[in-house]
Structures are given as structure tokens and as C-alpha cells.
Design a protein around this motif. Sequence first.
Motif, mmCIF file in Angstrom:
data_model
loop_
_atom_site.group_PDB
_atom_site.id
_atom_site.type_symbol
_atom_site.label_atom_id
_atom_site.label_comp_id
_atom_site.label_asym_id
_atom_site.label_seq_id
_atom_site.Cartn_x
_atom_site.Cartn_y
_atom_site.Cartn_z
ATOM 1 N N PHE A 42 0.855 -1.181 0.000
ATOM 2 C CA PHE A 42 0.000 0.000 0.000
ATOM 3 C C PHE A 42 0.890 1.228 0.000
ATOM 4 O O PHE A 42 1.786 1.359 0.841
ATOM 5 C CB PHE A 42 -0.910 0.012 1.240
ATOM 6 C CG PHE A 42 -1.709 1.271 1.385
ATOM 7 C CD1 PHE A 42 -2.711 1.587 0.481
ATOM 8 C CD2 PHE A 42 -1.458 2.154 2.417
ATOM 9 C CE1 PHE A 42 -3.453 2.749 0.604
ATOM 10 C CE2 PHE A 42 -2.193 3.328 2.555
ATOM 11 C CZ PHE A 42 -3.197 3.619 1.642
ATOM 12 N N GLU A 44 0.914 4.780 0.821
ATOM 13 C CA GLU A 44 0.087 5.690 1.605
ATOM 14 C C GLU A 44 -0.002 7.088 0.995
ATOM 15 O O GLU A 44 -1.065 7.703 0.975
ATOM 16 C CB GLU A 44 0.627 5.780 3.031
ATOM 17 C CG GLU A 44 -0.276 6.533 3.964
ATOM 18 C CD GLU A 44 0.167 6.442 5.406
ATOM 19 O OE1 GLU A 44 -0.435 7.151 6.225
ATOM 20 O OE2 GLU A 44 1.103 5.694 5.714
ATOM 21 N N GLY A 47 -2.375 6.702 -1.871
ATOM 22 C CA GLY A 47 -3.576 5.907 -1.631
ATOM 23 C C GLY A 47 -3.747 4.793 -2.646
ATOM 24 O O GLY A 47 -4.860 4.487 -3.057
ATOM 25 N N ASP A 86 -6.353 1.192 2.413
ATOM 26 C CA ASP A 86 -5.335 1.314 3.453
ATOM 27 C C ASP A 86 -4.474 0.062 3.525
ATOM 28 O O ASP A 86 -4.706 -0.917 2.808
ATOM 29 C CB ASP A 86 -5.957 1.632 4.818
ATOM 30 C CG ASP A 86 -6.891 0.547 5.321
ATOM 31 O OD1 ASP A 86 -6.665 -0.646 5.028
ATOM 32 O OD2 ASP A 86 -7.852 0.886 6.027
ATOM 33 N N GLY A 87 -3.483 0.078 4.396
ATOM 34 C CA GLY A 87 -2.516 -0.996 4.523
ATOM 35 C C GLY A 87 -3.080 -2.298 5.064
ATOM 36 O O GLY A 87 -2.432 -3.347 4.951
ATOM 37 N N THR A 88 -4.266 -2.276 5.664
ATOM 38 C CA THR A 88 -4.849 -3.512 6.201
ATOM 39 C C THR A 88 -5.268 -4.482 5.089
ATOM 40 O O THR A 88 -5.567 -5.632 5.371
ATOM 41 C CB THR A 88 -6.072 -3.221 7.090
ATOM 42 O OG1 THR A 88 -7.096 -2.618 6.295
ATOM 43 C CG2 THR A 88 -5.703 -2.313 8.256
#
Length: 118
Positions: A42, A44, A47, A86-88
Motif C-alpha cells: 500500500f 500511503e 492511496g 489502506d494498509g490492512t
Amino acid sequence: MSIARSFPLLPLVLLLLTLGCASESAEKGEGKAPVSGVITDFVEEKGQLLIDNEEDNGNTSGPILISLHKNAELIINGETVTVPLDGTLVGRRAEVWTGPSIAKSSPPQTTALKMVIH
């Protein structure tokens, strides 16, 4: 104009109708997703998700960066959501229906019109 003179234009009209239907189908996210694979990263700042794109035979065709179009449909675990990427999501599988263009960068980048994450 007589009917006989308009026949040479018939293939052109049919081609334009076919292209119009194909782009409408892509916009609705119908058919097989052009990008599918595991989300590996991801980014950030932008995005964007990095997806290892897989071909039909299971081989990877390389990574591709995906960002969401402002009107994109995002479905996570079967539910339509309005959350940002997001990174999840790293490590999960995704199917992505993309816009008509892909930037020839390294890695390639495109915009998702519809994204399904499992």
C-alpha cells in the motif's frame, strides 16, 4: 442518399456500436476482471494498492498500482463500503475492473472503477 450508398457506412456504424457497448460493460464492472491477484503493498502517499496481477493460467504478469476512481465501487468481504484504501488490505486477493487507460510507468498504474477484495 439512397440505401445502396449508405451500406459502406454500415460496418463503421456497427463497429462504433460494439465499442460503445464494450466500454459500458467495463464501466459497470461486468465480465472477468482485467486485474486480479494478491495485494502486496500500500502506497500511503498516493492511496494506491500494488497488486501482483495474475493471468488466467496462474502466472503473474507483474505488479500494477491501482487507485480508486472517485465514483468507484469498493466491495470488501461482500459488502459495498465507502472507506479509503489502506494498509490492512495487504495480503488479500483483489479483482479490479479498470478504466480505459494504463500509465506506462514502472510499475504500470491505473484507476479502478470497481474493486472486489476477498
